[in-house]
Structure formats: C-alpha cells, structure tokens
Design a protein around this motif. Structure first.
Motif, PDB file in Angstrom:
ATOM      1  N   LYS A   1       9.012  19.717   1.774  1.00 15.85           N
ATOM      2  CA  LYS A   1       9.475  18.202   0.329  1.00 15.85           C
ATOM      3  C   LYS A   1       8.063  17.270   0.410  1.00 15.85           C
ATOM      4  CE  LYS A   1      11.804  16.959  -2.973  1.00 15.85           C
ATOM      5  NZ  LYS A   1      11.995  18.187  -4.051  1.00 15.85           N
ATOM      6  N   VAL A   2       7.166  17.067  -0.590  1.00  8.02           N
ATOM      7  CA  VAL A   2       6.727  16.105  -0.836  1.00  8.02           C
ATOM      8  C   VAL A   2       6.695  14.656  -1.258  1.00  8.02           C
ATOM      9  CG1 VAL A   2       4.582  15.479  -2.069  1.00  8.02           C
ATOM     10  CG2 VAL A   2       4.766  17.492  -1.229  1.00  8.02           C
ATOM     11  N   TYR A   3       6.620  13.049  -1.001  1.00  5.11           N
ATOM     12  CA  TYR A   3       7.461  11.791  -1.092  1.00  5.11           C
ATOM     13  C   TYR A   3       6.763  11.047  -1.429  1.00  5.11           C
ATOM     14  CZ  TYR A   3      11.372  14.009   0.942  1.00  5.11           C
ATOM     15  OH  TYR A   3      12.759  14.661   1.127  1.00  5.11           O
ATOM     16  N   GLN A   4       6.050  10.507  -3.103  1.00  4.68           N
ATOM     17  CA  GLN A   4       4.823  10.007  -3.544  1.00  4.68           C
ATOM     18  C   GLN A   4       4.994   8.734  -3.107  1.00  4.68           C
ATOM     19  OE1 GLN A   4       2.043  11.241  -3.497  1.00  4.68           O
ATOM     20  NE2 GLN A   4       2.194  13.264  -4.901  1.00  4.68           N
ATOM     21  N   ASN A   5       4.714   7.835  -3.633  1.00  7.48           N
ATOM     22  CA  ASN A   5       4.706   6.327  -3.386  1.00  7.48           C
ATOM     23  C   ASN A   5       5.540   5.508  -2.887  1.00  7.48           C
ATOM     24  OD1 ASN A   5       2.676   6.176  -5.596  1.00  7.48           O
ATOM     25  ND2 ASN A   5       3.828   7.626  -7.021  1.00  7.48           N
ATOM     26  N   VAL A   6       5.590   5.492  -1.406  1.00  5.70           N
ATOM     27  CA  VAL A   6       6.242   5.317  -0.355  1.00  5.70           C
ATOM     28  C   VAL A   6       5.998   4.074  -0.157  1.00  5.70           C
ATOM     29  CG1 VAL A   6       7.406   5.377   1.938  1.00  5.70           C
ATOM     30  CG2 VAL A   6       7.256   7.782   0.416  1.00  5.70           C
ATOM     31  N   ILE A   7       7.233   2.687   0.010  1.00  3.92           N
ATOM     32  CA  ILE A   7       6.408   1.672   0.208  1.00  3.92           C
ATOM     33  C   ILE A   7       6.873   1.009   1.575  1.00  3.92           C
ATOM     34  CG2 ILE A   7       6.115  -0.700  -0.033  1.00  3.92           C
ATOM     35  CD1 ILE A   7       4.374   1.112  -2.044  1.00  3.92           C
TER      36      ILE A   7
ATOM     37  N   TRP B   1       0.471  -1.242   0.072  1.00  4.28           N
ATOM     38  CA  TRP B   1      -0.053  -0.359  -0.047  1.00  4.28           C
ATOM     39  C   TRP B   1       0.845   1.411   0.175  1.00  4.28           C
ATOM     40  CZ3 TRP B   1      -4.779  -0.409   4.128  1.00  4.28           C
ATOM     41  CH2 TRP B   1      -5.465  -1.955   3.631  1.00  4.28           C
ATOM     42  N   PRO B   2       0.468   2.404  -0.683  1.00  5.68           N
ATOM     43  CA  PRO B   2       2.065   3.607  -0.800  1.00  5.68           C
ATOM     44  C   PRO B   2       1.172   4.749   0.244  1.00  5.68           C
ATOM     45  CG  PRO B   2      -0.258   3.292  -2.800  1.00  5.68           C
ATOM     46  CD  PRO B   2      -0.138   2.007  -2.386  1.00  5.68           C
ATOM     47  N   LEU B   3       2.132   5.074   0.240  1.00  6.73           N
ATOM     48  CA  LEU B   3       2.042   6.173   1.367  1.00  6.73           C
ATOM     49  C   LEU B   3       2.662   7.537   0.607  1.00  6.73           C
ATOM     50  CD1 LEU B   3       3.161   4.476   4.403  1.00  6.73           C
ATOM     51  CD2 LEU B   3       0.984   4.858   4.099  1.00  6.73           C
ATOM     52  N   LYS B   4       1.909   8.448   1.007  1.00  7.65           N
ATOM     53  CA  LYS B   4       2.410   9.450   0.849  1.00  7.65           C
ATOM     54  C   LYS B   4       2.469  10.748   1.845  1.00  7.65           C
ATOM     55  CE  LYS B   4       0.985  14.629  -0.851  1.00  7.65           C
ATOM     56  NZ  LYS B   4      -0.586  14.773  -1.663  1.00  7.65           N
ATOM     57  N   PHE B   5       3.986  11.472   1.641  1.00  9.31           N
ATOM     58  CA  PHE B   5       4.362  11.778   2.958  1.00  9.31           C
ATOM     59  C   PHE B   5       5.009  13.427   2.740  1.00  9.31           C
ATOM     60  CE2 PHE B   5       5.232   7.222   4.600  1.00  9.31           C
ATOM     61  CZ  PHE B   5       5.621   7.576   5.844  1.00  9.31           C
TER      62      PHE B   5
END
Length: 306
Positions: free
Chosen positions: A152-158, A139-143
């Motif tokens: 700062k945005v980090y997308q699709n963190v597994i 399940w991917p996370l957005k930070f």
C-alpha cells in the motif's frame, strides 16, 4: 491412648501445613537458580514466563538471546519450545494450539473489518542542522508498506511534530494504514520530498536493512502500537529532479548535481517557512552546503527498492 493418637494426628497436620509451603518455596528457588545459571550460559526459554512473555530459544536469536513475543495482537502465532502458541486477544494470555502446530502453516494476523492499523514513526532528514532549519516545514513523505505480499502506498504524509534529539532534528508522526490489512513482519519504505527512498525493517535502525521483508508490527491503536525510531538512519538528500522531468526519479546523478549547483551559484533564497527544491538542509537558501550534501549521497545513487 486415644488422646495420644489425636495429639499425634494434630502434630502431623501442623507439620504438613508448614512443610508444604516450604517445599514449594524451595522448588521455586531451585527453578530460579537453574534459570539464573542458564542465563549465564546463554538463552533461557520460557513458554511463557511469569510476565506472560514467550521467550523462545528453539532456536535463539543470532546474539544468543531469546526471541521474545508479547500477546498484543489477536490471532498472532508464535513458536516457543517447539510448540505453536496463539494470542487470543490483545493483552491476553498465550495458548497452545496443538491443532495448528505452526509447521507448514502460515497464519498472518490481519486487521478486523472496520479497523485500521497505525504506524507510529519518527524519522530524520540527512544534513538538516536543527539550529538552522527554518524551512523544514511540512516536508511531505511518501510511504510504501509491504507485508505478506500486500502493498500500500501513502502519499503526502506530513509528520505531526518535530523536536531536537542528540543534536538532530527528529520528525514524529502516526500513519493510519487505511486499506492495508497486515499487522506483523512489515517493511516500510519512506521517501522525502528531495530524498532517496529508504527501507526500514526494524526499530532503531542505523544502516541499510539488507534483508527481505521486515520486522515491524502495528496494532489498531495509536496508543498501543510501538513507536518505531528510524531517525538513526536519516533519509538521504539529493533526489530533486528527474532526467526527463522536474519530478523525482529515485536516483541521484549528474542531473540533480547540475540543478543544485546552478541554484547555489544563484544563491537562491526564500523566507522562513518556504520551500526551495534544491535547499537540502532546510535553511531557506541554496548554497555550497547543499552541493556537498548531494556529493555525500552520490555514493548511494539509487533508492532502496526491496
């Protein structure tokens, strides 16, 4: 007569050899006794203590304890006992910086050029049953990381792993904060693939942070950076579609309810390891339990933004 004087001098020297260590011991014992007595009364200030930790009581924490600071980040600045201390290097010794004095000056430790901070984290998803969660795979996370005006945005963190703790499925990972330069007083916002965005500002958080900024600190090393346990405040499920699109809109409303309700009536099912947008508990099917989970989250309705 001369021999008598020499003997007297010898006795005097022996007395000094014995007396000085005893005096030092008694002074230390007296100091320890005062500290123990002070500890019973409340905050004990040490700038720093024998273990190198700054324990500031000027002022103390809200619970009356000292504010403890470890010298683990270069250029970290911390007040203790009314003085400004600077950490010269990771695992170094705090030094008084009289030139800076901290007053009216903000020194924000930042990542040296060419290095990247690392956030070690563990989170949980609300409503997931660890005994029946075959579809909580990747399940991917957005930070979103905030600190001292930098974002700062980090997308699709597994997350890299998962385990069961206290009958809860916990997901653990390490996020390299590429392009982000701050180390201290960070706030972390996390959103799941079907979850509202939640703000985390401290370790072992169990409810809304409800404060500006945050208390999170990272280092350039995955090994040395603390592990922040956010699993006590699970990500809230239910944000699956938007009002005008199939994408999340960081709100839970009637549109999400209608979508999940429809899928539950169809009893939509998928094989283990698959993903269904309306499957909030990760058991590979959409049913009444997913509808009930959404109802619980409806009281929050909107993701946390600051």
């Amino acid at each position: 007569m001369k021999g008598y004087r020499q003997l007297t001098l010898l006795y005097g020297l022996l007395l000094m050899v014995v007396a000085i260590p005893v005096a030092i011991y008694l002074v230390e014992q007296n100091a320890d006794s005062r500290n123990m007595a002070a500890n019973k009364r409340g905050c004990v200030e040490q700038c720093p203590g024998r273990d190198g930790v700054l324990r500031n009581c000027t002022p103390p924490e809200a619970d009356g304890s000292s504010e403890d600071s470890v010298c683990n980040v270069a250029n970290r600045v911390q007040m203790c006992g009314g003085k400004c201390y600077v950490c010269p290097s990771p695992n170094g010794k705090w030094k008084v910086d009289d030139a800076l004095k901290c007053a009216g000056t903000t020194v924000v430790p930042s990542i040296p050029a060419g290095q990247v901070g690392v956030l070690n984290y563990q989170i949980s998803f609300g409503g997931v049953n660890p005994n029946n969660a075959q579809c909580t795979i990747d399940w991917p996370l957005k930070f979103i990381i905030l600190g001292d005006g930098e974002t700062k945005v980090y997308q699709n963190v597994i997350p890299k792993n998962k385990f069961v703790l206290n009958n809860k499925m916990v997901f653990i990972g390490s996020l390299k904060l590429t392009g982000f330069t701050r180390l201290n007083n960070l706030a972390v916002f996390i959103r799941g693939p079907k979850h509202l965005q939640v703000k985390y500002g401290k370790n072992n958080q169990t409810g809304s942070y409800n404060q500006a900024g945050g208390e999170i600190m990272v280092t350039e090393s995955e090994v040395l950076s603390p592990l922040y346990d956010f699993s006590g405040y699970p990500l809230m499920p239910g944000d699956v579609v938007g009002t005008y699109s199939e994408q999340q809109d960081d709100m839970i409303n009637g549109v999400d309810f209608s979508y999940i309700k429809l899928k539950s009536l169809e009893h939509e099912t998928i094989a283990d390891g698959g993903n269904l947008k309306a499957d909030l508990d990760g058991n590979c099917q959409v049913n009444s339990n997913d509808v009930n989970l959404l109802k619980i989250t409806l009281q929050d309705r909107q993701g946390q933004l600051y």
